[in-house]
Design a protein around this motif. Sequence first.
Motif, mmCIF file in Angstrom:
data_model
loop_
_atom_site.group_PDB
_atom_site.id
_atom_site.type_symbol
_atom_site.label_atom_id
_atom_site.label_comp_id
_atom_site.label_asym_id
_atom_site.label_seq_id
_atom_site.Cartn_x
_atom_site.Cartn_y
_atom_site.Cartn_z
ATOM 1 N N GLN A 1 0.427 3.669 -12.868
ATOM 2 C CA GLN A 1 1.110 3.128 -11.693
ATOM 3 C C GLN A 1 0.142 3.212 -10.523
ATOM 4 O O GLN A 1 0.087 4.220 -9.839
ATOM 5 C CB GLN A 1 2.385 3.928 -11.408
ATOM 6 C CG GLN A 1 3.349 3.941 -12.579
ATOM 7 C CD GLN A 1 4.584 4.765 -12.302
ATOM 8 O OE1 GLN A 1 5.513 4.283 -11.659
ATOM 9 N NE2 GLN A 1 4.614 6.000 -12.770
ATOM 10 N N LEU B 1 -0.675 2.552 -7.106
ATOM 11 C CA LEU B 1 -0.018 2.178 -5.857
ATOM 12 C C LEU B 1 -0.985 1.606 -4.831
ATOM 13 O O LEU B 1 -0.560 0.990 -3.867
ATOM 14 C CB LEU B 1 0.705 3.390 -5.277
ATOM 15 C CG LEU B 1 1.906 3.784 -6.132
ATOM 16 C CD1 LEU B 1 1.770 5.183 -6.644
ATOM 17 C CD2 LEU B 1 3.170 3.586 -5.373
ATOM 18 N N ASN C 1 -1.478 -2.013 -6.328
ATOM 19 C CA ASN C 1 -0.194 -2.636 -6.680
ATOM 20 C C ASN C 1 -0.222 -3.214 -8.094
ATOM 21 O O ASN C 1 0.087 -4.378 -8.315
ATOM 22 C CB ASN C 1 0.208 -3.719 -5.672
ATOM 23 C CG ASN C 1 1.038 -3.139 -4.541
ATOM 24 O OD1 ASN C 1 1.658 -2.093 -4.699
ATOM 25 N ND2 ASN C 1 1.050 -3.813 -3.418
ATOM 26 N N TRP D 1 2.429 -5.375 -9.376
ATOM 27 C CA TRP D 1 3.688 -4.664 -9.196
ATOM 28 C C TRP D 1 3.780 -4.227 -7.746
ATOM 29 O O TRP D 1 3.022 -3.376 -7.309
ATOM 30 C CB TRP D 1 3.732 -3.450 -10.111
ATOM 31 C CG TRP D 1 5.098 -2.902 -10.303
ATOM 32 C CD1 TRP D 1 5.694 -1.900 -9.574
ATOM 33 C CD2 TRP D 1 6.045 -3.289 -11.284
ATOM 34 N NE1 TRP D 1 6.938 -1.663 -10.048
ATOM 35 C CE2 TRP D 1 7.185 -2.494 -11.111
ATOM 36 C CE3 TRP D 1 6.031 -4.238 -12.304
ATOM 37 C CZ2 TRP D 1 8.315 -2.621 -11.912
ATOM 38 C CZ3 TRP D 1 7.141 -4.356 -13.096
ATOM 39 C CH2 TRP D 1 8.270 -3.560 -12.905
ATOM 40 N N PHE E 1 5.161 -2.101 -5.443
ATOM 41 C CA PHE E 1 5.947 -0.869 -5.420
ATOM 42 C C PHE E 1 6.809 -0.754 -4.169
ATOM 43 O O PHE E 1 7.964 -0.360 -4.237
ATOM 44 C CB PHE E 1 5.019 0.352 -5.543
ATOM 45 C CG PHE E 1 4.365 0.464 -6.875
ATOM 46 C CD1 PHE E 1 4.998 1.111 -7.925
ATOM 47 C CD2 PHE E 1 3.112 -0.087 -7.104
ATOM 48 C CE1 PHE E 1 4.394 1.210 -9.181
ATOM 49 C CE2 PHE E 1 2.502 0.007 -8.342
ATOM 50 C CZ PHE E 1 3.145 0.654 -9.382
ATOM 51 N N TYR F 1 10.962 -0.892 -3.931
ATOM 52 C CA TYR F 1 11.699 0.218 -3.329
ATOM 53 C C TYR F 1 12.794 -0.316 -2.398
ATOM 54 O O TYR F 1 13.929 0.124 -2.456
ATOM 55 C CB TYR F 1 10.729 1.122 -2.565
ATOM 56 C CG TYR F 1 11.406 2.183 -1.739
ATOM 57 C CD1 TYR F 1 12.029 3.259 -2.353
ATOM 58 C CD2 TYR F 1 11.407 2.108 -0.354
ATOM 59 C CE1 TYR F 1 12.652 4.240 -1.595
ATOM 60 C CE2 TYR F 1 12.018 3.090 0.407
ATOM 61 C CZ TYR F 1 12.641 4.153 -0.216
ATOM 62 O OH TYR F 1 13.248 5.113 0.535
ATOM 63 N N VAL G 1 6.458 5.479 -6.724
ATOM 64 C CA VAL G 1 6.291 5.136 -8.134
ATOM 65 C C VAL G 1 7.584 4.582 -8.723
ATOM 66 O O VAL G 1 8.678 4.918 -8.277
ATOM 67 C CB VAL G 1 5.809 6.340 -8.976
ATOM 68 C CG1 VAL G 1 4.402 6.742 -8.592
ATOM 69 C CG2 VAL G 1 6.774 7.492 -8.896
ATOM 70 N N HIS G 2 7.436 3.726 -9.719
ATOM 71 C CA HIS G 2 8.588 3.132 -10.384
ATOM 72 C C HIS G 2 9.193 4.087 -11.409
ATOM 73 O O HIS G 2 10.407 4.246 -11.490
ATOM 74 C CB HIS G 2 8.180 1.823 -11.077
ATOM 75 C CG HIS G 2 9.302 1.169 -11.805
ATOM 76 N ND1 HIS G 2 10.273 0.443 -11.155
ATOM 77 C CD2 HIS G 2 9.640 1.170 -13.115
ATOM 78 C CE1 HIS G 2 11.155 0.005 -12.044
ATOM 79 N NE2 HIS G 2 10.789 0.438 -13.242
#
Length: 194
Positions: free
Chosen positions: A38, A40, A43, A65, A67, A71, A125-126
């Motif tokens: 992940q 961040l 992304n 992704w 993040f 959120y 984080v996912h």
Amino acid sequence: MRDGPGRILSRPVRLNWAGWETDTFRLQQAGWSLSAEQDLYRNTLRIAFRHDGLETTALTEVAHWDFERSYYDPSSLAGITLPVKIMSRQVNIHMHGEIDWSGFKPVDAQPSWTSRRVERLEDLVHFAPSLARTKQIILPEESVSDLLDRITKMQEPGREEHFKRLAREANEPGRAVSFQPISKVHAQIISLAA
């Protein structure tokens, strides 16, 4: 960051491989172990998964992704499917140069609620970190600290320092080495709040 009542970690992520479709939660329920990279800062998200019984390993493509957006707006993930790049009994990767796999961390793909406030970028984080699914020992609150003190006294003296010394000896000058000894979690100690 926004204050709120909380959010769901580890929302299922859809995966596709040669017409085969599933999601991260169903994989974990079926016995697959998952790790995620992940990132961040870039992304991006990449998932690796393995099934020991089937002796099969798989890796997804690196996917964009967002993040922070996910959120604030979890529905923004609805249309995202990660393509599986490779699935095999044995995965060999041939690349020149050094490959950094340290970004992959074991994750728990079961959706869970967190009320933890987002204060740092890393909090976006996912996936939740992997939780050891072990035997649970339920004790009265007042017994926990006494038992932990007894367990700490039984700890093998100098073991942690021994591993740190080995890491320092293996370390090249000027290069930081992070290590975490392999550990086995035997149980979770739980006290129920009144």
